[in-house]
Scaffold this motif. Structure first.
Motif, mmCIF file in Angstrom:
data_model
loop_
_atom_site.group_PDB
_atom_site.id
_atom_site.type_symbol
_atom_site.label_atom_id
_atom_site.label_comp_id
_atom_site.label_asym_id
_atom_site.label_seq_id
_atom_site.Cartn_x
_atom_site.Cartn_y
_atom_site.Cartn_z
ATOM 1 N N ALA A 29 0.965 -1.267 -0.093
ATOM 2 C CA ALA A 29 0.222 -0.035 0.028
ATOM 3 C C ALA A 29 0.765 1.444 -0.088
ATOM 4 N N SER A 30 0.371 2.280 -0.501
ATOM 5 C CA SER A 30 1.125 3.493 -0.733
ATOM 6 C C SER A 30 1.245 4.177 0.748
ATOM 7 N N THR A 31 2.154 4.716 0.801
ATOM 8 C CA THR A 31 2.554 5.427 2.449
ATOM 9 C C THR A 31 2.279 7.021 2.081
ATOM 10 N N ARG A 32 1.691 7.621 2.921
ATOM 11 C CA ARG A 32 1.722 9.156 2.829
ATOM 12 C C ARG A 32 1.544 9.931 4.105
ATOM 13 N N ASN A 33 2.012 11.042 4.301
ATOM 14 C CA ASN A 33 1.906 11.744 5.445
ATOM 15 C C ASN A 33 0.714 12.545 5.809
ATOM 16 N N SER A 34 0.324 12.656 7.025
ATOM 17 C CA SER A 34 -0.841 13.432 7.300
ATOM 18 C C SER A 34 -0.828 14.277 8.546
ATOM 19 N N GLN A 35 -1.471 15.392 8.592
ATOM 20 C CA GLN A 35 -1.427 16.280 9.829
ATOM 21 C C GLN A 35 -2.326 15.735 10.623
ATOM 22 N N ARG A 79 -10.329 12.773 13.571
ATOM 23 C CA ARG A 79 -10.570 12.068 14.706
ATOM 24 C C ARG A 79 -10.556 10.561 14.696
ATOM 25 N N GLU A 80 -9.962 10.061 13.713
ATOM 26 C CA GLU A 80 -9.860 8.768 13.521
ATOM 27 C C GLU A 80 -8.758 7.953 14.542
ATOM 28 N N ALA A 81 -8.854 6.974 15.128
ATOM 29 C CA ALA A 81 -7.576 6.434 16.102
ATOM 30 C C ALA A 81 -6.460 6.113 15.205
ATOM 31 N N VAL A 82 -5.307 6.290 15.914
ATOM 32 C CA VAL A 82 -4.230 6.070 15.370
ATOM 33 C C VAL A 82 -3.198 5.163 16.075
ATOM 34 N N ASP A 83 -2.382 4.267 15.543
ATOM 35 C CA ASP A 83 -1.695 3.061 16.024
ATOM 36 C C ASP A 83 -0.061 3.362 16.170
ATOM 37 N N VAL A 125 12.621 26.599 24.995
ATOM 38 C CA VAL A 125 11.229 26.152 24.408
ATOM 39 C C VAL A 125 11.545 25.135 23.417
ATOM 40 N N LEU A 126 11.046 23.923 23.534
ATOM 41 C CA LEU A 126 11.188 22.912 22.612
ATOM 42 C C LEU A 126 9.876 22.418 21.843
ATOM 43 N N ALA A 127 10.014 22.087 20.574
ATOM 44 C CA ALA A 127 8.839 21.470 19.846
ATOM 45 C C ALA A 127 8.936 20.089 19.890
ATOM 46 N N ILE A 128 7.743 19.231 20.272
ATOM 47 C CA ILE A 128 8.075 17.965 20.429
ATOM 48 C C ILE A 128 7.105 17.330 19.206
ATOM 49 N N LEU A 129 7.344 16.459 18.331
ATOM 50 C CA LEU A 129 6.681 16.030 17.324
ATOM 51 C C LEU A 129 6.263 14.377 17.524
ATOM 52 N N TYR A 130 4.978 14.224 17.438
ATOM 53 C CA TYR A 130 4.589 12.746 17.577
ATOM 54 C C TYR A 130 4.073 12.343 16.401
ATOM 55 N N LYS A 131 4.244 10.725 15.993
ATOM 56 C CA LYS A 131 3.963 10.318 14.662
ATOM 57 C C LYS A 131 3.283 8.889 15.218
ATOM 58 N N GLY A 132 2.261 8.715 14.285
ATOM 59 C CA GLY A 132 1.428 7.393 14.434
ATOM 60 C C GLY A 132 0.957 6.806 12.985
ATOM 61 N N THR A 133 0.339 5.685 13.101
ATOM 62 C CA THR A 133 -0.009 5.202 11.756
ATOM 63 C C THR A 133 -1.674 4.993 11.673
ATOM 64 N N TYR A 134 -2.089 5.096 10.498
ATOM 65 C CA TYR A 134 -3.306 4.844 10.022
ATOM 66 C C TYR A 134 -3.526 4.358 8.820
ATOM 67 N N THR A 135 -4.537 3.371 8.618
ATOM 68 C CA THR A 135 -4.827 2.871 7.369
ATOM 69 C C THR A 135 -6.153 3.079 6.953
ATOM 70 N N ASP A 136 -6.085 3.902 5.807
ATOM 71 C CA ASP A 136 -7.455 4.464 5.488
ATOM 72 C C ASP A 136 -8.352 3.570 4.641
ATOM 73 N N ASP A 139 -6.810 1.347 1.835
ATOM 74 C CA ASP A 139 -5.618 0.572 2.349
ATOM 75 C C ASP A 139 -4.257 1.144 2.033
ATOM 76 N N ASN A 140 -4.466 2.697 2.072
ATOM 77 C CA ASN A 140 -3.390 3.348 2.081
ATOM 78 C C ASN A 140 -2.683 3.682 3.706
ATOM 79 N N ASP A 141 -1.614 3.424 3.758
ATOM 80 C CA ASP A 141 -0.745 3.710 5.118
ATOM 81 C C ASP A 141 -0.339 5.077 5.220
ATOM 82 N N ILE A 142 -0.993 5.668 6.400
ATOM 83 C CA ILE A 142 -0.814 7.162 6.534
ATOM 84 C C ILE A 142 0.024 7.490 7.785
ATOM 85 N N THR A 143 1.142 8.247 7.775
ATOM 86 C CA THR A 143 1.796 8.451 8.833
ATOM 87 C C THR A 143 1.203 9.672 9.512
ATOM 88 N N VAL A 144 0.622 9.696 10.540
ATOM 89 C CA VAL A 144 0.125 10.804 11.148
ATOM 90 C C VAL A 144 0.754 11.601 12.050
#
Length: 926
Positions: A29-35, A79-83, A125-136, A139-144
């Motif tokens: 499946a294709s992988t994409r990034n999403s905010q 607001r979909e759940a992220v793994d 001041v620090l910025a903290i980036l969090y990532k998770g995965t979600y399949t739409d 069947d695209n794997d999305i990095t959130v």
């Protein structure tokens, strides 16, 4: 998210069985990034770290990500759940560079945050980036991704602050500082002076710099240092610590003094100093603590520098009695507060602070307060002025038309009610409280629970800013309601259902944002327009009419999960509609080929608004196998389905005459003007029965409208009067009906209707940042910001006075510059937007200067921008808002003057730039 219908799912399962028996090569499946979004704020977003560790291990916080969030609340934008959520990256934002970090990717993102050096000191001041995965669904794997900010304070080991002796370390060490930041009150209700116990606190590592790495934690633990008053009888330089003649003071580490004679100091038996207000005088206070010789020799402090902290003796009265009923009132120009007995004077704009959740407080009789704070039960405001209400708990009611109230905020299950015709600032209820507005004008409203807006008063408009809430009920009732916008929200971002209920025929809501909640907009006896909701694709998001009397018009493209139209009610869509589920037995008006159905449709009567229609024209499209030809009731025509691989197309099969249609369903006509309406055969493309003709009538006409039936299927409506008292008298319905060759009405055919409203003056379809007449010099320019749903047209009424130029747009904000002609001195012109007169501009004086910059500019904080002003004499260069930019005259050469502005304010802050009193442009801190 789309749902599978039964037959579609069966087909997929059968295909899966066939596919499982065949050798296949699966494509990845294709992988994409999403905010994405973090649905709650960090559990801790400020940290104090103690330096001094000789190695990285001894100046580190292990599992730092666990201190920021216990469970990371990352979800997709809708607001979909992220793994597989983890901390992915940290970056420097601002301040001193005191930290470094190590993110262990092999250990589920466990992060170690360390001070860079053993003597690192400062704030970062620090910025903290969090990532998770979600399949739409495809069947695209999305990095959130989503980020937050934290602030790190690096302090020396044994660094000290003056603080309130009652401070105790929080549950998570190092997330709070004990440093004193609360002001003293100049008065108290019971007459006892306000006081605080002060002591010096020392920062040390939580586990004292243990050599055991697993126990090392440099999060600050704050330890009290014995502190006494500095006076003539003690000596911080004495060998034994404080006083050579005393044996019981050897463990004193600090003495403390005050800069204000109105603060008296006294030692306590607990090693602290009581600071007490001695007189009814306000002023600044600086407390200074000095280390004793013993503290320095025992190496119990980082250094022997004096410690200082500044607070105020503020215009504040502490209501510290056990009374439960209070009155605040004016007495011959003095504001007083009274419980039992005599009143106490608090004149001069005081803050009144309560700490009694049983207190009922009434403010009236021209009382004048700066603010009401603390905890109480109820606050009733009558004829009074209060600049700010900021409560930890307590209900608030504004009940008098002469009240003047600024921003209102309260926590807990506290209600706020505005029942007077007043102007109030923003209202913020942090908890499950209800905000009720029954009159007046209110700023933005935010609550975790419910907002109720009701237009109770005849011909009076209740207005609010943007409403953010879980439940919103709006009813124009006997008056009018105007709301800038509605945003659905649930406390802590939980994925719960929300509701917006709209009732009445005089409700205006400029925008609706579902924010990806399952929001249900319910129309109860509602007649009017709304804008198409934004972010409404979440399963359960719905528009629905609740009764037969609702007549709704939706402006803009609609993309929503469900639409339900109750029997005999109507919903008119001005633009495209994409909907998963469409049901009901009411009527939908929509243009041809503007409807898309994702899952299913049933029952709704569909009327096409196009002026012409013919066989094979596309009516709507749908997901393959989602809708059948007979699922909807098509008025005046039948459809046939062309099946496609992914999409089915429904086209006109046969047309049949069913009645009449009007060229408009609603119109507004200004007093003295007229408009001509046309009635024609429906369905478009059909003809009237032979011998039949069209006649018109105006229902509910009170004499405001004059109707002329032109005898050719058209009628002209003129507004000849306007009722200043009763707005309902300015509304009527134009009806077109069929008559046979004998002139009798034929009730078997549909009547066409158009709701007509009389206006006294043209209705504005825009908002301008400038509305008052003004003057500018010849050659000078002025820039307007016009907010509108479409590009506005600004014109000058008199030629040769002003040149009008469109200079840009941002969202719905359009920027238009007017420049006075060089030879237009003494002339003036009206400015018109969309045909409505906005104001008058007069050209006065002679050209005094020319600026090389007239468009808005953005400047990064700390950076500079230079203006060149050309003028015969030294110009006056000023900034409209203090604290945003600083400016200086860099140089001048002949008639050219060079001014440099430097951004010093917070990001987003703005100021006008003025030369010789005329606005040149707006400068913004980027």
């Amino acid at each position: 998210m789309k749902k599978f219908r039964g037959k579609a799912l069966a087909t997929l399962l059968s295909l899966a069985l066939v596919a499982s028996s065949l050798p296949v090569t699966l494509a990845s499946a294709s992988t994409r990034n999403s905010q994405g979004r973090l649905t709650t704020d960090p559990e801790n977003d400020e940290f104090w770290l103690v330096n001094g560790g000789t190695s990285t291990d001894l100046r580190s916080v292990h599992d730092f990500d666990g201190y920021v969030y216990g469970t990371i609340p990352l979800v997709t934008k809708d607001r979909e759940a992220v793994d597989d959520i983890e901390l992915s990256s940290i970056s420097h934002v601002s301040g001193d560079r005191v930290c470094k970090w190590d993110i262990d990717d092999d250990n589920d993102g466990d992060t170690t945050l360390s001070l860079r050096k053993s003597d690192s000191e400062g704030t970062e001041v620090l910025a903290i980036l969090y990532k998770g995965t979600y399949t739409d669904d495809d069947d695209n794997d999305i990095t959130v991704k989503a980020s937050t900010k934290v602030t790190i304070h690096a302090v020396d080991k044994y660094a000290t602050v003056i603080g309130d002796a009652s401070f105790s370390d929080p549950d998570v060490a190092g997330t709070e500082s004990p440093e004193l930041d609360d002001d003293f009150a100049v008065q108290t209700m019971d007459g006892t002076a306000d006081s605080k116990e002060l002591t010096v606190f020392r920062a040390e590592p939580t586990n004292n710099g243990s050599a055991d790495e697993s126990k090392t934690n440099v999060l600050a633990k704050w330890t009290k240092m014995t502190t006494v008053e500095k006076d003539s009888e003690n000596d911080p330089d004495a060998d034994n610590g404080i006083n050579e003649d005393s044996d019981d003071t050897n463990d004193v580490y600090y003495t403390i003094k005050t800069s204000n004679d109105n603060i008296e100091l006294a030692n306590t038996t607990t090693g602290a100093v009581t600071a007490t207000v001695a007189d009814d005088k306000t002023g600044n206070v600086t407390f200074t603590a000095e280390a004793t010789k013993k503290a320095v020799e025992d190496e119990n402090v980082a250094d022997d520098d004096d410690i200082k902290v500044k607070v105020k003796i503020a215009k504040k009265i502490l209501v510290n009695t056990t009374d439960t009923s209070f009155t605040i009132y004016d007495d011959d120009g003095d504001t007083m507060i009274k419980a039992n007995g005599d009143g106490k004077e608090i004149d001069g704009g005081y803050e009144v602070n309560f700490n009694n959740d049983d207190a009922t407080v009434t403010v009236g009789d021209d009382a004048n307060l700066d603010s009401v704070t603390g905890t109480l039960k109820t606050l009733d405001i009558n004829e009074a002025k209060i600049d700010t209400i900021d409560l930890d708990a307590g209900a608030v009611a504004v009940e008098d038309d002469d009240a003047k109230v600024g921003n209102i905020s309260t926590d807990g299950a506290s209600n706020v009610t505005i029942s007077a015709n007043v102007t109030v600032g923003d209202i913020d209820v942090d908890g499950a409280g209800t905000v009720k507005v029954e009159s007046g004008s209110v700023g933005a409203i935010s609550t975790d629970d419910k907002v109720e807006i009701t237009g109770n008063e005849d011909e009076t408009t209740v207005s609010t800013g943007v409403i953010t809430a879980k439940t919103v009920d709006i009813d124009s009732d006997d008056g009018k309601v105007s709301v800038d916008g509605i945003v659905s929200a649930v406390k802590d971002g939980a994925n719960e259902d929300t509701t917006i209920a709209l009732t009445g025929d005089d409700v205006s809501v400029k925008s609706i944002d579902f924010d990806y909640y399952a929001t249900d907009v319910q129309f109860n006896d509602f007649q009017g327009e709304i804008s198409a909701p934004k972010n409404a694709t979440t399963e359960g998001a719905m528009l629905e009419t609740m009764d037969s009397d609702s007549d709704v018009t939706v402006i803009g493209n609609v993309d929503v999960d469900s639409i339900s139209i109750e029997d005999e009610s109507t919903v008119k869509f001005a633009d495209k509609v994409s909907v998963n589920n469409l049901d009901g037995s009411g009527t939908m008006y929509i243009g041809a080929d503007k409807l898309y159905v994702g899952d299913d449709a049933s029952g709704v009567i569909v009327k096409i608004t196009d002026s012409n229609l013919k066989a094979d024209d596309t009516i709507f499209t749908a997901d393959s196998d989602a809708v059948d030809e007979d699922d909807l009731d098509f008025y005046g025509f039948t459809v046939k389905k062309d099946e496609g691989k992914n999409t089915d197309t429904f086209k006109v099969d046969q047309l049949s005459f069913a009645g009449l249609m009007m060229n408009k369903t609603a119109s507004k006509v200004v007093l003295g003007d007229s408009e001509t309406f046309t009635a024609s055969a429906y369905a478009p493309g059909t003809s009237l029965p032979e011998g039949y003709s069209v006649e018109f009538d105006m229902e509910d006409n009170s004499g405001v409208f004059e109707v002329t039936d032109n005898g050719n299927g058209t009628a002209t409506v003129k507004v000849v009067d306007y009722d200043e008292t009763f707005s309902d008298e300015n509304k009527a319905t134009l009806e077109a009906y069929l008559v046979d060759e004998d002139g009798d009405e034929d009730d078997d055919y549909e009547v066409a209707e158009c709701d007509v409203t009389a206006l006294k003056v043209p209705e504005r379809t825009f908002v301008s940042d400038t509305n008052n007449d003004f003057s500018i010099a010849p050659g000078a320019s002025y820039q307007f910001k016009i907010t509108a749903s479409a590009a506005p047209a600004m014109v000058a009424g008199t030629a040769g006075v002003l040149n009008v130029t469109n200079v840009g747009k941002s969202g719905n904000d359009y920027f238009i510059k007017v420049t006075a002609a060089a030879n237009a001195a003494g002339k003036e012109t009206g400015l018109y937007v969309n045909g409505t007169k906005l104001l008058v501009v007069k050209v006065a004086g002679t050209p005094s200067f020319v600026s090389d910059t007239t468009a808005a500019v953005k400047v990064a904080k700390g950076a500079s921008y230079q203006y060149k002003i050309t003028a015969a004499t030294a110009p006056s260069f000023t900034l409209g808002t203090a604290g945003v930019f600083n400016y200086t005259l860099v140089s001048h050469n002949g008639n050219n003057y060079f001014y440099k502005v430097t951004a010093v304010g917070a990001a987003g802050a703005q100021t006008g730039v003025y030369v010789n009193g005329q606005k040149v442009n707006v400068a913004t801190v980027a």
